[in-house]
Design an enzyme around this catalytic site. Structure first.
Site, PDB file in Angstrom:
ATOM      1  CB  CYS B 123      -1.000  -0.103   1.266  1.00 37.64           C
ATOM      2  SG  CYS B 123      -2.174  -1.083   1.199  1.00 37.64           S
ATOM      3  CB  CYS B 153      -3.586  -0.200   3.758  1.00 36.66           C
ATOM      4  SG  CYS B 153      -2.255  -1.493   3.393  1.00 36.66           S
ATOM      5  CB  CYS B 218      -7.560  24.558  19.001  1.00 35.64           C
ATOM      6  SG  CYS B 218      -8.713  23.000  18.753  1.00 35.64           S
ATOM      7  CB  CYS B 221      -4.219  26.383  24.440  1.00 37.72           C
ATOM      8  SG  CYS B 221      -5.233  26.141  25.854  1.00 37.72           S
ATOM      9  CG  HIS B 222      -2.275  24.790  21.257  1.00 40.48           C
ATOM     10  ND1 HIS B 222      -0.946  24.515  21.756  1.00 40.48           N
ATOM     11  CD2 HIS B 222      -3.264  24.172  21.681  1.00 40.48           C
ATOM     12  CE1 HIS B 222      -1.501  23.677  22.601  1.00 40.48           C
ATOM     13  NE2 HIS B 222      -2.725  23.220  22.729  1.00 40.48           N
ATOM     14  NE  ARG B 261      -0.593  16.543  23.652  1.00 39.73           N
ATOM     15  CZ  ARG B 261      -1.611  16.970  24.512  1.00 39.73           C
ATOM     16  NH1 ARG B 261      -2.657  16.489  24.710  1.00 39.73           N
ATOM     17  NH2 ARG B 261      -1.300  18.020  25.371  1.00 39.73           N
ATOM     18  CB  CYS B 265      -6.076  18.653  22.712  1.00 29.67           C
ATOM     19  SG  CYS B 265      -4.787  19.777  23.106  1.00 29.67           S
TER      20      CYS B 265
END
Lengths: 144, 304
Positions: B123, B153, B218, B221-222, B261, B265
Site C-alpha cells: 500500500c 490498507c 484550540c 491555548c495554541h 493527542r 486536547c
C-alpha cells in the site's frame, strides 16, 4: 384488514411526527432559552429538568457537541440522575466514558441542574461561535 | 495566423486553469502567512512585548526564560523553540530517545506479510510520505488522514484494523515519520479543488471555535495562549505542531498518534472528542497540517 390499515396509519403518523421532531431539533432550537429558568429543579421539578436535559443533549450528541467533564459524558450524567429518581437515591455516581465508575459524586438535584445546563450550553455556544470564531483568527478578526 | 491564434488560445487556457488550480489554496496561504507574522511578532522579544502578548507573566521569567528573535522555521520544535528550560530537558532526553526501538518495530510491521501474502509495503511503496498527509481524496471527496489510510490498507487486505491511538499504529507511523525525516522532506499539503477548500475551511472553523464546558478553542491555548505558562509548562504554538508525530509522551509512558493527542486536547476543553476516523477529525488535521506547510518533518519525537 381494518387492523392492518390502522397499524399502517399509526406507523405513518409516528414517522411523520418523528421526522418533524428531528428537523426542528437543531442547534437554533435553544435560541432565547433562559438556562437558569428551564434548568431550575426548584421551579420545574427534577423530572422535567432531566427531560429537558435529555432533549437538548440528544441534539448536542447529533452535532458532536456533547460535553464531558472529568471523564463523564453528559449523557451518562443524565442516565445516573434518571436512575436516582427511580431508586430515590440522594446522590449520583455516573459512569465514565469507558463505562467504569467515575470519581464524580454529586447530589442528585445538582446533577440534574448541571446536566440540563451542559446540554443547553453546548448548543448555545455553538450558535454563538458561528459569528465569533473569526475573532480569534490572526489576519482576520484577531488584532494584536 | 491560424497557428498563432491556436497558440494564444492554448496559452490562455493553460493560464486560466493554472490560475484556478492555484486559487483554491489562496485563503489558506494567506492564513499561514498571517500566522507566521503573528508568531514572529510575539516571540521577537517577549519581555519588551509583555503588555501586548504576555500580560500575566513576570518580568523575570520573560527576561530569562524565553528565547528571542524567533523565525518561522524555529517553531518546528514547538514550545522548545522559546522555552529555554524545557529545551535543555528536551535535548537531554533526545540523547537517548525512548522511541528508537519503536522505529525498528515499525519497520518490521512494514514488511510483515498479511495472510494474503501482501504487506503494508504494497500500500505504501515509499515510506517517506508523512508530509503528504492528510490529503484530500478527489475521488471520494474527503480528507484522508495517515491513520485512516493505514487502516483502509489493512481492511482492504482482510486484516483487522489497528487501534488508532497507540500500539502497532504508533510504531508503524514512527517508522514512516523517521523515513520521511531521513529523506529530508517537508510538510506538503495540497488543496486541489473547491471541495478541498471547503474541507480546509471547516477544519479551520473547528480550530477557532470555543467548545466544551470550559469554552476553550484550540486557538485559545495554541495561538493567543502560545508561550504562556500553565503551571510550569509553556503552551506550544500551532506552527509546527504536527510535524513531529507520533510522539513518545512522558505522561503516557508510550508512543501515541496525533489523534491520541488531539482527543486529549479536545477532552481537556470539556467536550467529547470526535472519532479518530470522523470527518471532523480529518478536516481539523487537514487545517493544522496546512499551517505547517514547508516545515521539515522531524518525527517521531518526545514530549512531556
Amino acid at each position: 384488514m381494518n387492523r392492518l390499515v390502522n397499524i399502517s396509519l399509526v406507523s405513518i403518523t409516528a414517522i411523520a411526527f418523528s421526522a418533524c421532531a428531528s428537523s426542528s431539533a437543531n442547534l437554533s432550537s435553544v435560541k432565547g432559552i433562559d438556562v437558569e429558568k428551564v434548568c431550575s429543579v426548584q421551579n420545574n421539578g427534577i423530572e422535567n429538568v432531566i427531560q429537558t436535559a435529555e432533549k437538548y443533549n440528544e441534539i448536542a450528541k447529533r452535532n458532536e457537541l456533547e460535553f464531558r467533564r472529568l471523564g463523564v459524558n453528559n449523557s451518562d450524567l443524565i442516565i445516573s440522575v434518571k436512575e436516582a429518581i427511580k431508586t430515590g437515591a440522594n446522590e449520583v455516581n455516573p459512569k465514565d466514558f469507558k463505562s467504569k465508575a467515575s470519581k464524580t459524586k454529586l447530589p442528585v438535584e445538582f446533577a440534574a441542574h448541571r446536566a440540563c445546563k451542559f446540554a443547553i450550553s453546548a448548543l448555545t455556544q455553538a450558535n454563538e461561535a458561528k459569528t465569533t470564531w473569526r475573532l480569534a483568527v490572526p489576519g482576520d478578526g484577531y488584532e494584536y | 495566423m491560424l497557428t498563432r491564434l491556436l497558440k494564444a488560445s492554448v496559452f490562455t487556457s493553460l493560464a486560466f486553469f493554472s490560475l484556478n488550480a492555484g486559487g483554491f489554496d489562496a485563503q489558506a496561504q494567506k492564513d499561514k502567512k498571517e500566522l507566521v507574522k503573528y508568531f514572529e511578532a510575539k516571540f521577537q522579544n517577549p519581555y519588551e512585548n509583555k503588555n501586548r502578548f504576555f500580560p500575566y507573566s513576570t518580568d523575570e521569567e520573560l527576561k530569562d526564560g524565553y528565547a528571542k528573535g524567533l523565525k518561522h522555521m524555529d517553531f518546528g520544535i514547538g514550545s522548545y523553540s522559546y522555552a529555554k528550560d524545557a529545551k535543555q530537558q528536551y535535548e537531554a532526553i533526545k540523547e537517548f530517545p525512548p522511541y528508537e526501538d519503536k522505529i525498528e518495530e515499525g519497520e518490521e510491521l512494514y514488511t510483515k506479510k498479511f495472510a494474503n501474502g501482501k504487506s503494508l509495503k504494497t500500500c505504501f511503496p515509499n515510506p517517506a510520505i508523512v508530509g503528504e498527509y492528510p490529503y484530500f481524496d478527489t475521488k471520494t471527496q474527503e480528507v484522508i488522514s495517515l491513520t485512516t489510510a493505514i487502516n483502509k490498507c489493512l481492511e482492504a487486505n482482510n486484516e483487522k484494523k489497528w487501534n488508532t491511538k497507540k500500539g502497532q499504529m504508533a510504531k508503524f507511523q514512527a517508522f514512516l515519520a523517521y523515513s520521511t525525516a531521513e529523506a529530508e522532506k517537508n510538510m506538503d499539503i495540497k488543496i486541489p479543488t473547491k471541495k478541498a477548500q471547503e474541507a480546509y475551511e471547516r477544519g479551520k472553523e473547528y480550530y477557532y471555535t470555543q467548545r466544551g464546558y470550559l469554552k476553550l478553542s484550540c486557538a485559545t491555548c495554541h495561538i493567543q495562549g502560545a508561550g504562556q505558562r500553565v503551571r510550569n509548562e509553556k503552551l506550544s504554538p500551532l506552527l509546527g505542531q504536527i510535524t513531529h508525530f507520533p510522539v513518545y509522551r512522558l505522561k503516557w509512558g508510550s508512543l501515541g498518534t496525533l489523534e491520541r493527542r488531539m482527543s486529549g486536547c479536545i477532552k481537556d476543553q470539556g467536550q467529547v472528542p470526535p472519532k479518530d476516523d470522523s470527518k471532523k477529525m480529518h478536516e481539523l488535521l487537514y487545517f493544522m497540517a496546512y499551517m505547517s506547510n514547508g516545515m521539515p518533518i522531524d518525527g517521531p519525537d518526545v514530549r512531556k
